[in-house]
Design a protein around this motif. Structure first.
Motif, short mmCIF file in Angstrom:
data_model
loop_
_atom_site.label_atom_id
_atom_site.label_comp_id
_atom_site.label_asym_id
_atom_site.label_seq_id
_atom_site.Cartn_x
_atom_site.Cartn_y
_atom_site.Cartn_z
N LYS A 24 0.83 -1.18 0.00
CA LYS A 24 0.00 0.00 0.00
C LYS A 24 0.88 1.24 0.00
N VAL A 25 0.39 2.27 -0.67
CA VAL A 25 1.10 3.54 -0.71
C VAL A 25 0.21 4.59 -0.06
N LYS A 26 0.78 5.36 0.85
CA LYS A 26 0.07 6.46 1.49
C LYS A 26 0.70 7.77 1.03
N ILE A 27 -0.09 8.61 0.38
CA ILE A 27 0.36 9.90 -0.13
C ILE A 27 -0.19 10.98 0.81
N THR A 28 0.71 11.81 1.32
CA THR A 28 0.32 12.85 2.27
C THR A 28 0.50 14.22 1.66
N LEU A 29 -0.55 15.01 1.70
CA LEU A 29 -0.51 16.40 1.26
C LEU A 29 -0.37 17.25 2.51
N GLU A 30 0.78 17.89 2.66
CA GLU A 30 1.05 18.76 3.80
C GLU A 30 0.91 20.21 3.32
N VAL A 31 0.12 21.00 4.05
CA VAL A 31 -0.24 22.33 3.58
C VAL A 31 0.05 23.40 4.64
N LYS A 32 0.59 24.52 4.19
CA LYS A 32 0.67 25.72 5.02
C LYS A 32 -0.74 26.31 4.98
N ALA A 33 -1.59 25.76 5.82
CA ALA A 33 -3.04 25.95 5.70
C ALA A 33 -3.49 27.39 5.90
N LYS A 34 -2.96 28.08 6.89
CA LYS A 34 -3.39 29.46 7.13
C LYS A 34 -3.07 30.35 5.94
N VAL A 54 -0.78 28.19 -5.23
CA VAL A 54 -1.32 27.06 -4.45
C VAL A 54 -0.22 26.03 -4.21
N ASP A 55 0.52 25.68 -5.26
CA ASP A 55 1.60 24.70 -5.13
C ASP A 55 2.66 25.14 -4.12
N SER A 56 2.92 26.45 -4.03
CA SER A 56 3.96 26.94 -3.12
C SER A 56 3.59 26.72 -1.65
N TYR A 57 2.31 26.55 -1.36
CA TYR A 57 1.86 26.29 0.01
C TYR A 57 1.69 24.80 0.30
N CYS A 58 1.94 23.96 -0.69
CA CYS A 58 1.71 22.52 -0.57
C CYS A 58 2.99 21.72 -0.73
N LYS A 59 3.03 20.59 -0.05
CA LYS A 59 4.14 19.65 -0.19
C LYS A 59 3.56 18.24 -0.18
N LEU A 60 4.04 17.41 -1.09
CA LEU A 60 3.60 16.02 -1.15
C LEU A 60 4.72 15.09 -0.71
N THR A 61 4.35 14.06 0.03
CA THR A 61 5.28 12.99 0.39
C THR A 61 4.51 11.68 0.31
N ASP A 62 5.23 10.59 0.24
CA ASP A 62 4.58 9.29 0.36
C ASP A 62 5.51 8.33 1.08
N ASN A 63 5.00 7.16 1.40
CA ASN A 63 5.78 6.16 2.12
C ASN A 63 6.52 5.23 1.16
N ASP A 94 -0.80 24.14 10.46
CA ASP A 94 -1.37 25.08 11.41
C ASP A 94 -2.48 24.41 12.20
N LYS A 95 -2.40 24.49 13.54
CA LYS A 95 -3.34 23.77 14.40
C LYS A 95 -4.80 24.19 14.22
N GLU A 96 -5.01 25.44 13.82
CA GLU A 96 -6.39 25.94 13.69
C GLU A 96 -7.06 25.51 12.39
N PHE A 97 -6.37 24.77 11.55
CA PHE A 97 -6.88 24.41 10.23
C PHE A 97 -6.76 22.92 10.00
N SER A 98 -7.60 22.40 9.10
CA SER A 98 -7.47 21.00 8.69
C SER A 98 -7.59 20.92 7.17
N ILE A 99 -7.04 19.83 6.63
CA ILE A 99 -7.02 19.63 5.18
C ILE A 99 -7.82 18.37 4.86
N ALA A 100 -8.74 18.49 3.92
CA ALA A 100 -9.54 17.35 3.48
C ALA A 100 -9.21 17.05 2.02
N ILE A 101 -9.08 15.78 1.72
CA ILE A 101 -8.94 15.33 0.33
C ILE A 101 -10.35 14.95 -0.11
N ASP A 102 -10.93 15.76 -0.98
CA ASP A 102 -12.33 15.57 -1.36
C ASP A 102 -12.53 14.52 -2.44
#
Length: 177
Positions: A24-34, A54-63, A94-102
């Motif tokens: 299994k592969v887990k892809i994580t989208l890490e965002v500078k949410a604020k 948008v891309d400048s605030y996002c980072k992708l990683t996977d396992n 940022d603790k005050e925000f969450s990211i959803a993959i829709d």
């Protein structure tokens, strides 16, 4: 890692091949949410957010050692395995925000008869809500081996008041046996 090739017949008499090289592969989208939330608040529809911002605030990683040459989301490639699950999750810096993959959306290449989708559905919907994730199984189709394809991740950033702003990014998948 050892590759295993297994041949078997289906109930209807078709020869099937099962390849297993990874899991299994887990892809994580890490965002500078604020910062992204604030930027998206300045966009008035029907105007679209600029992908580069948008891309400048996002980072992708996977396992699975997913990589990019220049740290741009558009260049990030996740190596996935035939007949194995892929899971996309969001993570906020940022603790005050969450990211959803829709949802995850595959865009076909028009009338190319050799074009094949990595998944059984062209749109894979997320689990819903502020912590939505998407999970799907890669097809068991040998045409996917070494195929690289761009797909769209439709995402949302939520603040503490559960107000959301939507965005999308376009990374890549590559099929491995």
């Amino acid at each position: 890692m050892d590759r295993k090739l297994k041949f078997y017949l289906t109930e209807k008499g078709f020869l099937k091949i099962r390849l297993s090289n990874g899991g299994k592969v887990k892809i994580t989208l890490e965002v500078k949410a604020k910062k992204l939330y604030d930027y998206l608040g300045t966009i008035i529809p029907p105007k679209e957010p600029e992908h580069s911002i948008v891309d400048s605030y996002c980072k992708l990683t996977d396992n699975n050692y997913g990589k990019t040459n220049d740290s741009k989301v558009i260049d990030f490639v996740s190596h996935v395995y035939l007949h194995k699950n892929v899971k996309w999750i969001g993570k906020s810096n940022d603790k005050e925000f969450s990211i959803a993959i829709d949802s995850i959306v595959y865009h076909s290449k028009g009338k190319d008869p050799n074009d094949v989708d990595f998944f059984h559905d062209t749109t894979i919907m997320g689990s819903g809500g502020i912590n939505s994730i998407v999970e799907a199984r890669v097809k068991e189709d040998l045409r996917l081996i070494n195929k690289e394809d761009i797909y769209t991740m439709n995402c949302s950033v939520y603040n503490n008041d559960l107000q959301k702003k939507s965005f999308h990014i376009d990374p890549k998948l590559m099929g491995n046996p």
